[in-house]
Design a protein around this motif. Structure first.
Motif, short mmCIF file in Angstrom:
data_model
loop_
_atom_site.label_atom_id
_atom_site.label_comp_id
_atom_site.label_asym_id
_atom_site.label_seq_id
_atom_site.Cartn_x
_atom_site.Cartn_y
_atom_site.Cartn_z
N THR A 42 -79.65 29.18 40.14
CA THR A 42 -78.56 28.96 41.10
C THR A 42 -78.56 27.48 41.46
O THR A 42 -79.62 26.86 41.57
N TYR A 43 -77.37 26.93 41.63
CA TYR A 43 -77.24 25.55 42.06
C TYR A 43 -76.34 25.52 43.29
O TYR A 43 -75.21 26.01 43.24
N GLY A 44 -76.87 24.98 44.39
CA GLY A 44 -76.11 24.90 45.63
C GLY A 44 -75.82 23.45 46.00
O GLY A 44 -76.43 22.52 45.47
N ARG A 45 -74.88 23.31 46.93
CA ARG A 45 -74.51 21.96 47.38
C ARG A 45 -74.09 22.05 48.84
O ARG A 45 -73.37 22.97 49.24
N MET A 46 -74.54 21.08 49.63
CA MET A 46 -74.10 20.95 51.01
C MET A 46 -73.66 19.51 51.22
O MET A 46 -74.35 18.57 50.79
N THR A 47 -72.51 19.33 51.86
CA THR A 47 -71.99 18.00 52.16
C THR A 47 -72.00 17.81 53.67
O THR A 47 -71.59 18.70 54.42
N PHE A 48 -72.51 16.66 54.09
CA PHE A 48 -72.63 16.32 55.50
C PHE A 48 -71.84 15.05 55.79
O PHE A 48 -71.81 14.13 54.98
N ALA A 49 -71.22 15.01 56.97
CA ALA A 49 -70.52 13.83 57.44
C ALA A 49 -71.25 13.30 58.67
O ALA A 49 -71.76 14.08 59.49
N CYS A 50 -71.32 11.99 58.79
CA CYS A 50 -71.99 11.37 59.93
C CYS A 50 -70.99 11.13 61.05
O CYS A 50 -69.87 10.67 60.81
N ARG A 51 -71.43 11.44 62.27
CA ARG A 51 -70.59 11.30 63.45
C ARG A 51 -71.40 10.68 64.59
O ARG A 51 -72.60 10.91 64.70
N THR A 52 -70.71 9.91 65.43
CA THR A 52 -71.33 9.39 66.65
C THR A 52 -71.53 10.56 67.61
O THR A 52 -70.94 11.63 67.41
N PRO A 53 -72.31 10.37 68.68
CA PRO A 53 -72.44 11.44 69.67
C PRO A 53 -71.09 11.87 70.26
O PRO A 53 -70.94 13.01 70.70
N GLU A 54 -70.10 10.98 70.23
CA GLU A 54 -68.76 11.31 70.73
C GLU A 54 -67.90 12.00 69.68
O GLU A 54 -66.78 12.42 69.97
N GLY A 55 -68.38 12.08 68.44
CA GLY A 55 -67.65 12.77 67.38
C GLY A 55 -66.87 11.90 66.42
O GLY A 55 -66.22 12.40 65.52
N ALA A 56 -66.94 10.59 66.58
CA ALA A 56 -66.20 9.69 65.69
C ALA A 56 -66.97 9.47 64.38
O ALA A 56 -68.20 9.50 64.35
N LYS A 57 -66.22 9.24 63.29
CA LYS A 57 -66.83 8.90 62.01
C LYS A 57 -67.70 7.66 62.18
O LYS A 57 -67.31 6.72 62.87
N THR A 58 -68.83 7.65 61.47
CA THR A 58 -69.71 6.49 61.52
C THR A 58 -70.48 6.40 60.20
O THR A 58 -70.67 7.42 59.52
N PRO A 59 -70.91 5.22 59.82
CA PRO A 59 -71.68 5.09 58.57
C PRO A 59 -73.01 5.86 58.63
O PRO A 59 -73.56 6.11 59.71
N ILE A 60 -73.50 6.21 57.46
CA ILE A 60 -74.82 6.85 57.36
C ILE A 60 -75.85 5.85 57.89
O ILE A 60 -75.89 4.71 57.44
#
Length: 138
Positions: A103-121
């Motif tokens: 089996t091969y799985g994948r999970m994708t994560f996005a980085c967010r500030t504590p306020e929920g805004a997009k932010t760099p890794i």
């Protein structure tokens, strides 16, 4: 160095009436492998925002089933590096039985500030992700 893999032995509760692994069992194992890998390297998922200034949210997950797995089979789940972008990344999970990729799985994560805004890794997380062995493909 930490042991980045997790090992599992299937029980009856992991399988359908035919004794074949139920598809949904892989998702908790992927999360456990990922969380244990982070923890083994000094990070905790729930504390990333406080420690690094950015947390992660799961935005996608999937699994491809390559061979049937049965009750009492022992699986090894290894995290692998798939993609590291600017604000998101994907970790792959290779589930093997006796060296065979089943089996091969994948999970994708996005980085967010504590306020929920997009932010760099965050740099520390990026450097840790880069230590994962590259995915060989599913």
């Amino acid at each position: 160095m930490t042991d980045d893999v997790q090992r599992f032995r299937l029980s009856y509760g992991d399988c359908d009436a035919l004794g074949i692994a139920y598809f949904a069992i892989y998702y908790p194992w992927m999360e456990r492998t990922y969380s244990s890998w982070l923890h083994g390297h000094g990070l905790r998922s729930a504390e990333l925002a406080g420690e690094l200034g950015a947390g992660t949210v799961g935005v996608h997950s999937e699994a491809t089933y390559l061979a049937p797995v049965h009750v009492f089979d022992e699986l090894t789940c290894a995290p692998v590096r798939e993609r590291i972008g600017t604000t998101s990344y994907s970790v792959g999970f290779e589930f093997t039985r006796d060296g065979e990729l089943v089996t091969y799985g994948r999970m994708t994560f996005a980085c967010r500030t504590p306020e929920g805004a997009k932010t760099p890794i965050p740099q520390r997380l990026r450097e840790l992700l880069e230590t994962l062995r590259a995915a060989t493909g599913s």
